[in-house]
Design an enzyme around this catalytic site. Structure first.
Site, short mmCIF file in Angstrom:
data_model
loop_
_atom_site.label_atom_id
_atom_site.label_comp_id
_atom_site.label_asym_id
_atom_site.label_seq_id
_atom_site.Cartn_x
_atom_site.Cartn_y
_atom_site.Cartn_z
N HIS A 52 11.39 12.89 -14.18
CA HIS A 52 10.38 13.96 -14.16
C HIS A 52 9.03 13.35 -13.77
O HIS A 52 8.72 12.22 -14.15
CB HIS A 52 10.29 14.64 -15.53
N GLU A 85 10.30 19.25 -7.41
CA GLU A 85 9.13 19.72 -8.15
C GLU A 85 7.87 19.11 -7.54
O GLU A 85 7.51 17.97 -7.86
CB GLU A 85 9.23 19.29 -9.62
N GLY A 139 2.75 23.13 -13.85
CA GLY A 139 1.81 23.49 -14.90
C GLY A 139 0.45 23.91 -14.39
O GLY A 139 -0.52 23.99 -15.15
N GLY A 169 9.19 24.96 -16.83
CA GLY A 169 8.41 24.38 -17.92
C GLY A 169 7.80 25.48 -18.78
O GLY A 169 8.46 26.07 -19.64
N GLY A 170 6.53 25.78 -18.54
CA GLY A 170 5.78 26.72 -19.37
C GLY A 170 6.51 28.02 -19.66
O GLY A 170 6.55 28.49 -20.82
N GLU A 177 6.17 13.70 -14.87
CA GLU A 177 5.33 13.22 -15.99
C GLU A 177 5.80 11.86 -16.47
O GLU A 177 5.01 11.02 -16.89
CB GLU A 177 5.35 14.28 -17.12
N SER A 183 5.62 25.95 -11.82
CA SER A 183 5.01 27.27 -12.04
C SER A 183 5.91 28.44 -11.64
O SER A 183 5.43 29.43 -11.10
CB SER A 183 3.65 27.35 -11.33
N ASN A 241 12.65 23.31 -19.44
CA ASN A 241 12.16 21.99 -19.83
C ASN A 241 11.02 22.23 -20.81
O ASN A 241 9.91 22.56 -20.41
CB ASN A 241 11.67 21.23 -18.59
N TRP A 242 11.33 22.08 -22.09
CA TRP A 242 10.32 22.41 -23.11
C TRP A 242 9.19 21.39 -23.19
O TRP A 242 8.16 21.64 -23.80
CB TRP A 242 10.98 22.50 -24.49
N LYS A 243 9.40 20.23 -22.62
CA LYS A 243 8.43 19.13 -22.73
C LYS A 243 8.14 18.84 -24.20
O LYS A 243 9.04 19.03 -25.03
CB LYS A 243 7.16 19.46 -21.93
#
Ligand code: PGA
Length: 250
Positions: free
Chosen positions: A95, A167, A173, A233-234, A97, A212, A9-11
């Site tokens: 998600h 999640e 993150g 993500g990251g 966010e 994470s 998930n590149w966001k």
């Protein structure tokens, strides 16, 4: 036997040149013997670029959101049929966010879930509790409420053609990963909620862990009975990190 699945998930990250470097690293670095299914969920604007890049690779493409409408006067929205034109297969819905920053309710998420399936995309449904909800013992209540919104609107059978991502919001993150046991407990709980309606769906649906995940903790998490892979993500922004996680999934 559920197939392991790892989705990036590149966001809101990337640029034409960074994407090119990242994706050539991922495509060329993926071991052809792996059984894991790999997808990248990229910003809308890069769907076309990445669609071309993954066309003859083992990597699948997903979006990070989707409109709950087919088409029409919905400024700023992107619908399933548009995504399908670029061979997009997945859409993340709900998600944390989107829920927390953009105010998407369980009901909004359910509408997107239904729209994605109707439009031929596989929804990756995110569920998970906030830190204060975990600390006050509400984790199961929250996750069950988020799941029930989908089951009540689309029916339990709809989960067969979806992927669930657990999640915990406090782990996203933050570098604070849920322990394998903490994650396993919630994954098991998710299956038991689904099993109340349909045992076979509860056993067949893939449930990913997100929050994470790194090359260094992926193997331990993915070895748990009810964890079928990860939403990353990251660590999906660097090909070596992402590949290490794909390798850990098998
Ligand atoms: P993270 O994000 O891996 O950076 O914690 C996961 C996610 O938000 O899907």
């Amino acid at each position: 036997m559920r197939q392991p699945f790892v989705a990036g998930n590149w966001k809101q990250n990337g640029s034409l040149s960074q994407n090119k470097e990242l994706m050539s690293g991922v495509i060329n670095g993926l071991d052809s013997g792996l059984t894991v299914k790999v997808a990248v969920c990229v910003p809308y604007i890069y769907i076309s670029q990445i669609s071309d890049m993954v066309a003859s690779s083992k990597v699948s493409l997903g979006s990070q959101n989707v409109s709950d409408q087919e088409s029409g006067a919905f400024t700023g929205e992107i619908g399933c049929s548009m995504l399908k034109e670029f061979a997009c297969e997945y859409a993340i819905v709900g998600h944390s966010e989107r829920r927390a920053i953009y105010g998407e309710s369980d009901d909004d998420v359910a509408k997107k879930f239904t729209a994605a399936q109707k439009g031929g995309l596989i929804p990756i449904l995110c569920v998970g509790e906030l830190l204060e909800e975990r600390e006050s013992g509400q984790t199961e209540v929250v996750v069950e409420r988020q799941l029930s919104a989908i089951i009540n609107s689309s029916g339990v059978a709809s989960l067969k053609d979806s992927i669930i991502a657990y999640e915990p919001v406090w782990a996203i993150g933050t570098g604070k990963t849920a322990s394998p046991d903490q994650a396993q407990d919630v994954h098991f709980f998710i299956r038991s909620v689904i099993a109340k309606y349909d045992e076979s769906v509860s056993q067949s649906v893939q449930i990913l862990y997100g929050g994470s995940v790194k090359g260094s903790n992926a193997k331990e998490l993915f070895s748990m009975q009810d964890i079928d892979g990860g939403l990353i993500g990251g660590a999906s922004l660097k090909s070596d990190d992402f590949l290490a996680i794909c390798n850990a999934a098998g």
